[in-house]
Write an enzyme that holds these catalytic residues in place. Structure first.
Site, short mmCIF file in Angstrom:
data_model
loop_
_atom_site.label_atom_id
_atom_site.label_comp_id
_atom_site.label_asym_id
_atom_site.label_seq_id
_atom_site.Cartn_x
_atom_site.Cartn_y
_atom_site.Cartn_z
N GLU A 55 41.64 45.48 18.85
CA GLU A 55 42.09 45.71 17.49
C GLU A 55 40.92 45.64 16.50
O GLU A 55 40.84 46.45 15.56
CB GLU A 55 43.15 44.66 17.11
N CYS A 81 46.35 38.95 19.80
CA CYS A 81 46.23 37.50 20.02
C CYS A 81 46.49 36.74 18.73
O CYS A 81 46.32 37.24 17.62
CB CYS A 81 44.86 37.15 20.59
N ALA A 168 36.90 47.00 64.04
CA ALA A 168 35.59 46.88 64.68
C ALA A 168 35.79 46.97 66.18
O ALA A 168 36.87 46.63 66.70
CB ALA A 168 34.91 45.56 64.32
N LEU A 210 27.81 42.88 48.74
CA LEU A 210 29.09 42.67 48.06
C LEU A 210 28.99 42.89 46.55
O LEU A 210 29.69 42.23 45.78
CB LEU A 210 29.66 41.28 48.37
N SER A 228 33.47 26.76 55.69
CA SER A 228 33.85 25.37 55.91
C SER A 228 32.66 24.45 56.14
O SER A 228 32.63 23.31 55.65
CB SER A 228 34.81 25.26 57.11
#
Length: 369
Positions: A55, A81, A168, A210, A228
């Site tokens: 806006e 907003c 794969a 990536l 992990s």
């Protein structure tokens, strides 16, 4: 064609220009039309976080051309907003400019707005209408809606496979199953995301960058690695681009975490009961970090874990016109004893991309929030 529809479509086209720019804010476009109902006075779309919203850009566009917007209609793809963040409330700016009417595609799901912007416009004497374009605007901002309403990103898994579902060969060879056109299209989908997700197995086997290439983008999406045991090499190519890198592990390992942090990574330990990463907690953490859309490019093990835990919303699948037989599947699932134990999907779109077939399939019910 109805004028409301025409100008809202123009506003949505502007909003699409905010892809890869406005994260974590929603992609919003605004078109201001004079009281004559056909003269466009100003146009704009949301800028980078901390910059002007759609806006404000449209008002500035009109002012820059010496045009008065008093009594005009502002077509906005999301409710203006109503809160003070890094910028002031857009609803107040529209009212101060003496806009006569605001046509919004749909209310803002942000609890800091959630109808308050429209209410303040009405209080200021501005006519308000919830207009056309609601479905298109929600789709464009589905990650923002997910983060606001579910406190998790919209999770999309991208898979490239042969027609018989092989991603794969048994020896791990996978580059390239699909065509260059499909790979380029996949980068366009990466550009939509706030972050690209992969597993440490993919990092170790393929050393992917990536990042988004061959598509104009202001800010590269962050990278998220599920790792992990903190095995991500500090010299991995994913560190080459200038963007945040979040690595999620299980138990702490100060030496390995320090080495990754020295490369600029943020390491987060979120252990689950099985000693792996708590993937559901990871999604909540990513949402808290402002990630709207999470684009997964991982192996069959992580894909399977995400699907089994009910964390996937959508699959982006590229199928090549070839048969590869035995190999790695799209996701490690099952074995199931009954057909109805499978994960039900709904086809959202099917298109040819070069020689390949692109399928966008949603997990049934995941978009109902």
């Amino acid at each position: 064609m109805d004028a409301h529809h025409t100008f809202m479509q123009q506003a949505l086209a502007l909003a699409r220009q905010a892809i890869g720019l406005s994260e974590p804010n929603p992609r919003v476009g605004c078109v201001i039309v004079a009281a004559d109902g056909h003269t466009v006075l100003g146009r704009g779309h949301t800028q980078q976080a901390g910059g002007p919203h759609a806006e404000i850009m449209a008002l500035a566009d009109a002012a820059g051309r010496g045009l008065d917007v008093a009594g005009a209609t502002a077509y906005v793809t999301l409710e203006p907003c109503a809160h003070h963040g890094r910028t002031g409330p857009c609803c107040d700016a529209l009212a101060a400019a003496r806009i006569g009417k605001v046509v919004a595609a749909l209310p803002d799901p942000n609890p800091l707005v959630a109808g308050q912007g429209l209410a303040r416009l009405r209080t200021a004497g501005v006519e308000v209408e919830i207009g056309p374009g609601a479905e298109d605007s929600r789709e464009l901002n589905i990650g923002f809606f997910s983060r606001m309403l579910r406190q998790t990103p919209w999770v999309r898994l991208k898979v490239a496979a042969s027609l018989d579902g092989t991603t794969a060969l048994q020896n791990g060879a996978s580059q390239w199953i699909t065509s260059q056109a499909a790979r380029a299209d996949g980068h366009a989908w990466r550009a939509r995301a706030g972050a690209v997700l992969t597993g440490v197995g993919t990092v170790l086997e393929d050393d992917p960058r990536l990042d988004v290439r061959d598509h104009p983008i202001s800010t590269q999406p962050a990278v998220v690695v599920v790792d992990s045991q903190w095995k991500t090499p500090p010299d991995a190519r994913l560190f080459q681009a200038d963007r945040p890198v979040f690595i999620y592990g299980a138990g702490p390992d100060a030496a390995r975490q320090d080495a990754l942090q020295a490369r600029g990574a943020t390491t987060i330990a979120l252990p689950a009961a099985d000693g792996k990463v708590d993937l559901a907690a990871m999604m909540r953490d990513l949402a808290a970090r402002g990630i709207n859309e999470l684009h997964g490019e991982a192996g069959h093990k992580l894909n399977g874990s995400l699907l089994r835990e009910g964390l996937v919303d959508e699959l982006l699948i590229y199928l090549a016109p070839k048969l590869l037989g035995s190999g790695l599947a799209m996701a490690h699932l099952g074995p199931f004893a009954e057909l109805d134990q499978g994960i039900a999907l709904e086809f959202n779109a099917t298109d040819r991309v070069g020689a390949d077939l692109r399928i966008v399939a949603r997990v049934t019910g995941r978009d109902r929030f």
